[in-house]
Design a protein around this motif. Structure first.
Motif, PDB file in Angstrom:
ATOM      1  N   ASP A 153     -14.447  -9.307  18.391  1.00  0.00           N
ATOM      2  CA  ASP A 153     -15.572  -8.782  17.627  1.00  0.00           C
ATOM      3  C   ASP A 153     -15.041  -7.731  16.657  1.00  0.00           C
ATOM      4  OD1 ASP A 153     -17.833  -7.492  16.628  1.00  0.00           O
ATOM      5  OD2 ASP A 153     -18.951  -7.730  18.495  1.00  0.00           O
ATOM      6  N   PRO A 154     -15.135  -7.943  15.347  1.00  0.00           N
ATOM      7  CA  PRO A 154     -14.575  -6.975  14.399  1.00  0.00           C
ATOM      8  C   PRO A 154     -15.273  -5.621  14.430  1.00  0.00           C
ATOM      9  CG  PRO A 154     -15.892  -8.619  13.262  1.00  0.00           C
ATOM     10  CD  PRO A 154     -15.768  -9.080  14.678  1.00  0.00           C
ATOM     11  N   ASN A 155     -16.487  -5.559  14.951  1.00  0.00           N
ATOM     12  CA  ASN A 155     -17.210  -4.289  15.013  1.00  0.00           C
ATOM     13  C   ASN A 155     -16.670  -3.367  16.111  1.00  0.00           C
ATOM     14  OD1 ASN A 155     -19.008  -5.043  12.925  1.00  0.00           O
ATOM     15  ND2 ASN A 155     -20.247  -6.206  14.383  1.00  0.00           N
ATOM     16  N   THR A 156     -16.199  -3.967  17.205  1.00  0.00           N
ATOM     17  CA  THR A 156     -15.727  -3.176  18.339  1.00  0.00           C
ATOM     18  C   THR A 156     -14.221  -3.292  18.560  1.00  0.00           C
ATOM     19  OG1 THR A 156     -16.123  -4.986  19.911  1.00  0.00           O
ATOM     20  CG2 THR A 156     -17.960  -3.469  19.482  1.00  0.00           C
ATOM     21  N   GLY A 157     -13.604  -4.339  18.010  1.00  0.00           N
ATOM     22  CA  GLY A 157     -12.188  -4.577  18.253  1.00  0.00           C
ATOM     23  C   GLY A 157     -11.916  -5.178  19.623  1.00  0.00           C
TER      24      GLY A 157
END
Length: 249
Positions: A153-157
């Motif tokens: 997830d690019p928002n949380t890594g």
């Protein structure tokens, strides 16, 4: 937004209650703009961007976070067309220096970078073999380019459930059923979970993976999901509960 039949090329009004709109399969932005005529109170005119349907089907929508909304056209297409932010199940068919090529069941193979995993670095990268099943998210989808996917997830890594899927069983279903399985109000998965503990990953590309504790439970899940998909079993709580009892007997 209520569901209704949409024809190819038909303009779709933008929801006024949403801050951001995510265009799903069957919808594209139009190069033209609709012009609003000036009223008696305002002598200036305004233009609003429009979106159009690219295929025949039923208009669907779902609310997201922070007043975002995704809209799409649900059709009877058997071939998956990648759309940005779709969750998909793919099979690795080739490896190269920078990553992998993945089969999503679409017209083009997808590209998966070796660094597109949680915590991956140039010195520490996952070593996936050809034939490995991965659960991923479409990060780039363009008609003229090869789609790209990522396993975090690019928002949380964080992986957030994406990545390699070990064991279990994958089956193919209709694109419509896969989208319904991700709808909280659809009773099939909650009813199955009340009788059989299992893990599941649903891809919007017409693939479903699940992993149960025993072979008989795995086969039961397969038969029921396929039965609902082809219309042999009704997607109602009572019908699904009865099917579970029969198959596990």
């Amino acid at each position: 937004m209520s569901s209704k039949l949409i024809l190819p090329g038909e303009a779709i009004p933008l929801p006024s209650s949403s801050k951001s709109i995510i265009l799903g399969p069957g919808i594209a932005a139009s190069s033209s703009r609709t012009r609003t005529l000036p009223s008696s109170d305002d002598a200036s005119s305004s233009t609003n961007p429009t979106i159009i349907a690219t295929r025949l089907g039923v208009l669907g929508s779902s609310k997201g976070k922070e007043k975002s909304e995704q809209i799409w056209v649900e059709g009877n297409s058997k071939r998956y067309i990648p759309a940005q932010k779709d969750m998909v199940l793919g099979t690795i068919i080739a490896r190269h220096a920078e990553g992998y090529r993945v089969d999503l069941g679409s017209a083009q193979m997808a590209s998966l970078e070796a660094l597109a995993f949680e915590g991956a670095t140039k010195r520490s990268k996952p070593n996936l073999k050809v034939g490995t099943l991965v659960y991923a998210r479409v990060s780039l989808a363009n008609r003229d380019m090869e789609p790209e996917i990522e396993c975090f997830d690019p928002n949380t890594g964080k992986s957030e459930g994406f990545g390699e899927l070990k064991g279990g069983l994958m089956i193919t279903c209709s694109l419509q059923l896969c989208r319904q399985l991700l709808t909280p109000k659809f009773p099939l998965l909650p009813t199955l979970a009340a009788s059989i503990p299992f893990e599941i990953a649903v891809g919007l590309n017409g693939r479903v993976w699940f992993k149960a504790g025993t072979v008989s439970e795995t086969v039961t899940l397969k038969r029921i999901v396929e039965g609902v998909d082809n219309g042999e079993i009704r997607a109602e709580r009572s019908a699904v509960e009865q099917a579970v009892k029969e198959y596990l007997a």
